[in-house]
Design a protein around this motif. Structure first.
Motif, mmCIF file in Angstrom:
data_model
loop_
_atom_site.group_PDB
_atom_site.id
_atom_site.type_symbol
_atom_site.label_atom_id
_atom_site.label_comp_id
_atom_site.label_asym_id
_atom_site.label_seq_id
_atom_site.Cartn_x
_atom_site.Cartn_y
_atom_site.Cartn_z
ATOM 1 N N LEU A 51 0.837 -1.197 0.000
ATOM 2 C CA LEU A 51 0.000 0.000 0.000
ATOM 3 C C LEU A 51 0.875 1.251 0.000
ATOM 4 C CD1 LEU A 51 -2.430 -1.153 2.843
ATOM 5 C CD2 LEU A 51 -2.608 -1.645 0.398
ATOM 6 N N GLU A 52 0.691 2.101 -0.988
ATOM 7 C CA GLU A 52 1.390 3.382 -1.032
ATOM 8 C C GLU A 52 0.410 4.498 -0.698
ATOM 9 O OE1 GLU A 52 5.179 3.208 -3.866
ATOM 10 O OE2 GLU A 52 3.318 3.558 -4.960
ATOM 11 N N THR A 53 0.772 5.337 0.263
ATOM 12 C CA THR A 53 -0.110 6.440 0.611
ATOM 13 C C THR A 53 -0.043 7.568 -0.413
ATOM 14 O OG1 THR A 53 1.599 7.396 2.043
ATOM 15 C CG2 THR A 53 -0.051 5.978 3.091
ATOM 16 N N HIS A 54 1.071 7.699 -1.131
ATOM 17 C CA HIS A 54 1.229 8.740 -2.144
ATOM 18 C C HIS A 54 2.561 8.531 -2.843
ATOM 19 C CE1 HIS A 54 3.540 10.280 1.233
ATOM 20 N NE2 HIS A 54 4.051 11.240 0.490
ATOM 21 N N ARG A 55 2.804 9.323 -3.871
ATOM 22 C CA ARG A 55 4.107 9.290 -4.535
ATOM 23 C C ARG A 55 5.077 10.112 -3.691
ATOM 24 N NH1 ARG A 55 5.304 12.487 -10.012
ATOM 25 N NH2 ARG A 55 5.150 14.156 -8.484
ATOM 26 N N ASN A 56 5.974 9.419 -3.026
ATOM 27 C CA ASN A 56 6.889 10.087 -2.099
ATOM 28 C C ASN A 56 7.926 10.915 -2.848
ATOM 29 O OD1 ASN A 56 6.530 9.286 0.905
ATOM 30 N ND2 ASN A 56 6.095 7.409 -0.235
ATOM 31 N N GLU A 57 8.342 12.014 -2.192
ATOM 32 C CA GLU A 57 9.329 12.919 -2.762
ATOM 33 C C GLU A 57 10.706 12.749 -2.139
ATOM 34 O OE1 GLU A 57 6.593 14.038 -1.105
ATOM 35 O OE2 GLU A 57 5.237 14.430 -2.776
ATOM 36 N N VAL A 74 0.369 -3.969 -5.791
ATOM 37 C CA VAL A 74 0.697 -2.631 -5.305
ATOM 38 C C VAL A 74 -0.509 -1.732 -5.547
ATOM 39 C CG1 VAL A 74 2.236 -0.655 -5.476
ATOM 40 C CG2 VAL A 74 3.129 -2.965 -5.873
ATOM 41 N N LEU A 75 -0.948 -1.040 -4.501
ATOM 42 C CA LEU A 75 -2.110 -0.160 -4.584
ATOM 43 C C LEU A 75 -1.683 1.280 -4.361
ATOM 44 C CD1 LEU A 75 -4.606 -2.334 -2.497
ATOM 45 C CD2 LEU A 75 -4.301 -2.288 -4.977
ATOM 46 N N HIS A 76 -2.201 2.168 -5.199
ATOM 47 C CA HIS A 76 -1.836 3.583 -5.159
ATOM 48 C C HIS A 76 -3.092 4.387 -5.445
ATOM 49 C CE1 HIS A 76 1.559 6.573 -5.497
ATOM 50 N NE2 HIS A 76 0.577 7.297 -5.997
ATOM 51 N N GLY A 77 -3.194 5.568 -4.850
ATOM 52 C CA GLY A 77 -4.377 6.390 -5.014
ATOM 53 C C GLY A 77 -4.508 6.995 -6.399
ATOM 54 N N PRO A 78 -5.677 7.558 -6.704
ATOM 55 C CA PRO A 78 -5.907 8.198 -8.005
ATOM 56 C C PRO A 78 -5.287 9.593 -8.064
ATOM 57 C CG PRO A 78 -7.856 8.421 -6.636
ATOM 58 C CD PRO A 78 -6.868 7.601 -5.828
ATOM 59 N N ASN A 79 -5.272 10.170 -9.250
ATOM 60 C CA ASN A 79 -4.868 11.575 -9.471
ATOM 61 C C ASN A 79 -3.383 11.819 -9.253
ATOM 62 O OD1 ASN A 79 -7.679 12.235 -9.846
ATOM 63 N ND2 ASN A 79 -7.886 12.180 -7.614
ATOM 64 N N ALA A 80 -2.568 10.803 -9.503
ATOM 65 C CA ALA A 80 -1.113 11.014 -9.423
ATOM 66 C C ALA A 80 -0.676 11.947 -10.542
ATOM 67 C CB ALA A 80 -0.385 9.683 -9.520
ATOM 68 N N THR A 112 -0.258 15.815 -1.520
ATOM 69 C CA THR A 112 -0.226 15.581 -2.963
ATOM 70 C C THR A 112 -1.653 15.269 -3.390
ATOM 71 O OG1 THR A 112 0.223 13.214 -2.650
ATOM 72 C CG2 THR A 112 2.136 14.663 -2.949
ATOM 73 N N PHE A 113 -1.906 15.333 -4.692
ATOM 74 C CA PHE A 113 -3.260 15.062 -5.174
ATOM 75 C C PHE A 113 -3.618 13.581 -5.089
ATOM 76 C CE2 PHE A 113 -2.612 19.151 -7.502
ATOM 77 C CZ PHE A 113 -3.670 19.839 -6.918
ATOM 78 N N ASP A 114 -2.603 12.714 -5.146
ATOM 79 C CA ASP A 114 -2.868 11.278 -5.145
ATOM 80 C C ASP A 114 -2.888 10.674 -3.743
ATOM 81 O OD1 ASP A 114 -0.164 11.635 -4.673
ATOM 82 O OD2 ASP A 114 0.482 9.929 -5.887
ATOM 83 N N HIS A 115 -2.809 11.484 -2.728
ATOM 84 C CA HIS A 115 -2.658 10.979 -1.360
ATOM 85 C C HIS A 115 -3.917 10.240 -0.895
ATOM 86 C CE1 HIS A 115 -1.652 10.725 2.876
ATOM 87 N NE2 HIS A 115 -0.448 11.189 2.606
ATOM 88 N N VAL A 116 -3.694 9.079 -0.303
ATOM 89 C CA VAL A 116 -4.776 8.332 0.341
ATOM 90 C C VAL A 116 -4.324 7.908 1.733
ATOM 91 C CG1 VAL A 116 -5.785 7.454 -1.806
ATOM 92 C CG2 VAL A 116 -4.022 6.111 -0.638
ATOM 93 N N VAL A 143 1.100 18.402 10.537
ATOM 94 C CA VAL A 143 0.406 17.896 9.355
ATOM 95 C C VAL A 143 1.329 18.073 8.159
ATOM 96 C CG1 VAL A 143 -1.837 18.490 10.334
ATOM 97 C CG2 VAL A 143 -0.726 20.101 8.770
ATOM 98 N N GLY A 144 0.929 17.525 7.020
ATOM 99 C CA GLY A 144 1.792 17.510 5.852
ATOM 100 C C GLY A 144 2.029 18.877 5.245
ATOM 101 N N ARG A 145 3.147 19.015 4.565
ATOM 102 C CA ARG A 145 3.474 20.247 3.843
ATOM 103 C C ARG A 145 2.635 20.315 2.571
ATOM 104 N NH1 ARG A 145 9.778 19.459 2.188
ATOM 105 N NH2 ARG A 145 9.335 21.244 0.804
ATOM 106 N N THR A 146 2.380 21.529 2.106
ATOM 107 C CA THR A 146 1.498 21.726 0.955
ATOM 108 C C THR A 146 2.137 22.648 -0.083
ATOM 109 O OG1 THR A 146 0.394 23.513 2.163
ATOM 110 C CG2 THR A 146 -0.627 21.342 2.272
ATOM 111 N N ASP A 147 3.443 22.537 -0.247
ATOM 112 C CA ASP A 147 4.164 23.478 -1.119
ATOM 113 C C ASP A 147 4.576 22.886 -2.463
ATOM 114 O OD1 ASP A 147 5.945 21.881 0.571
ATOM 115 O OD2 ASP A 147 7.570 22.953 -0.404
ATOM 116 N N PHE A 148 4.068 21.705 -2.803
ATOM 117 C CA PHE A 148 4.515 21.078 -4.041
ATOM 118 C C PHE A 148 3.774 21.577 -5.279
ATOM 119 C CE2 PHE A 148 5.739 17.749 -0.887
ATOM 120 C CZ PHE A 148 7.092 17.897 -1.049
ATOM 121 N N TYR A 149 2.755 22.374 -5.084
ATOM 122 C CA TYR A 149 1.996 22.933 -6.199
ATOM 123 C C TYR A 149 1.899 24.451 -6.001
ATOM 124 C CZ TYR A 149 0.636 18.002 -6.290
ATOM 125 O OH TYR A 149 0.652 16.633 -6.303
ATOM 126 N N PRO A 150 2.978 25.180 -6.246
ATOM 127 C CA PRO A 150 3.021 26.605 -5.905
ATOM 128 C C PRO A 150 1.952 27.435 -6.608
ATOM 129 C CG PRO A 150 4.921 25.955 -7.233
ATOM 130 C CD PRO A 150 4.265 24.707 -6.798
#
Length: 452
Positions: A51-57, A74-80, A112-116, A143-150
């Motif tokens: 299980l992947e919660t998101h595409r890690n950076e 392998v399971l990954h969320g939508p909107n990657a 991230t947008f694909d986060h589950v 909580v998580g950072r939100t700077d990946f989509y400036p």
């Protein structure tokens, strides 16, 4: 039910093995993934889900490699941000059985947008969610950072606000299993402990105290975060799938002559800063072992060859382990013996150290050819800065060293002198030769202020 946390030091990455009735899932595996197989086999478990919660950076996912070893899905969320070639898409409301356990998917975009998030239920205890794997959405104390989509920063901050409310609705009893602990580059306010519940976080996490959505968004968009260049490499590899880690994490031993002749792009001295400052091989940079996860990705580029220099083979092995997890593993070998090299007549370089009194005197005298350069992060500097100093974050010197005048004298400072030594070594290797370190740095400055 078996649930075991696997911590990756340096990255402060937390992954998990969870299973029951002979079946198991792994959540957010790292690249050197044999550890999950070993632990599963020791418990008599077959890994059926990854299980992947998101595409890690910040690290290379071990999911595609572990899938090859186990046959697990392998399971990954939508909107990657692109197609995750090695994974199946799982969506809100999907439920996956792991023996008597059940994992429910919550779509939790924002970081991230694909986060589950993955909600854990145990059919033997049907009172509610046992826990939730929150990835980089909710940490312990942060909580998580939100700077990946400036260009969409207010939008994604609002999405995270909504996602956190969704997670909190699982009930106070649910245990929180985040993907990172204190020290990770994915957050700055995490608690030192790595255990909590939704109830505890709801009552004590400062970011969850912000009930107003607009106030939460304002808080998030004004945070200061840095994105080292290697993040782009991680993002790409975690779409197409990284390769397996090298079979051996112990660098090939090099003699001094072999080190000189290996033509590595980077000579990386992994000793402690004071040892490096007192004597190091010319053109080497300093990345102490424990600081490699935070700073190697700023100063070493994809594909560059590396030769390691240390005081012991175990030190070199630990350094390579850290490098492998962020795919900077083109290591030609390692050399042990800086002191014997000096004793054999090998030319060495030093970085001078200066004290508080010297810094005070120079500031008072306003030396025209001297700069006190603060390499701490922006938040540290905003809290307390020395008047007359200039600021460039240590990581950003990877490119901004070109802004410096090689004819000037620079005294580097941070909180204690460790990051300043990394910065000094980098500058020296790039031709800014007249550098020194303020020993004790801001810690020493504050102590002197209190004495006065």
């Amino acid at each position: 039910m078996i649930l075991e946390k696997i911590k990756t030091p340096g990255l402060s990455h937390l992954s998990y093995l969870v299973g029951a009735d002979g079946k198991a899932a792994v959540v957010d595996p790292r690249r050197d993934c044999e550890v999950y197989l070993e632990k599963a086999r020791a418990e008599g478990l077959e890994i059926t889900h990854i299980l992947e919660t998101h595409r890690n950076e910040d690290f290379v996912s071990g999911a595609p490699v572990l899938a090859e070893l186990t046959g697990a899905a392998v399971l990954h969320g939508p909107n990657a941000d692109g197609e995750v070639l090695y994974a199946q898409t799982t969506r809100e409301g999907d439920r996956h059985k792991i023996g008597s356990l059940e994992i429910e998917v919550l779509e939790t975009p924002g970081h991230t947008f694909d986060h589950v998030a993955y909600v854990l239920y145990d059919s033997k205890y049907p009172e509610g969610a046992v826990g939730v794997f929150t990835g980089d959405a909710l940490f312990i104390g942060d909580v998580g950072r939100t700077d990946f989509y400036p260009d969409r920063k207010r939008e994604v901050s609002g999405l995270l606000f909504d996602s956190l409310r969704k997670i909190c609705s699982l009930g106070d009893q649910a245990i929180v299993y985040p993907a990172h602990g204190a020290g990770s580059v994915c957050g700055s306010g995490m608690a030192d402990r790595e255990f909590s519940t939704i109830g505890h976080e709801r009552r004590n996490n400062p970011l969850l105290q912000l009930d107003d959505r607009a106030a939460f968004i304002d808080r998030k968009v004004h945070e200061n975060h840095y994105q080292p260049p290697y993040f782009r490499l991680m993002e790409r590899l975690n779409l197409v799938g990284g390769t397996p880690a090298p079979r051996s994490l112990r660098p090939a031993p090099l003699t001094l002559d072999q080190l000189a002749g290996c033509s590595a792009d980077r000579l990386v001295d992994v000793r402690e800063p004071l040892a490096y400052a007192s004597g190091h091989l010319p053109s080497s940079i300093n990345l102490p072992v424990d600081m490699i996860p935070a700073f190697a990705g700023w100063f070493i580029r994809e594909g560059e060859t590396i030769a390691l220099i240390g005081s012991a083979h175990d030190q070199l092995e630990k350094a390579m382990e850290h490098l492998v997890r962020i795919a900077l593993d083109n290591v030609l070998g390692g050399y042990v013996g800086v002191v014997p090299a000096a004793a054999s007549g090998k030319q060495m370089q030093q970085i001078p150290m200066i004290d508080t009194e010297t810094v005070k005197r120079r500031l008072a005298e306003d030396h025209a050819d001297w700069t006190l350069l603060d390499v701490r992060d922006a938040d540290e500097r905003a809290e307390n800065a020395i008047e007359g100093s200039q600021h460039i974050y240590v990581g950003e010197l990877n490119e901004r060293w070109r802004e410096l005048d090689p004819s000037r004298r620079y005294t580097l400072m941070c909180a204690s002198g460790m990051r300043a030594t990394i910065a000094s070594g980098w500058l020296k290797s790039n031709g800014v030769a007249n550098v020194e370190v303020y020993l004790g740095s801001m810690g020493a400055w504050k102590a002197a202020q209190e004495e006065d």
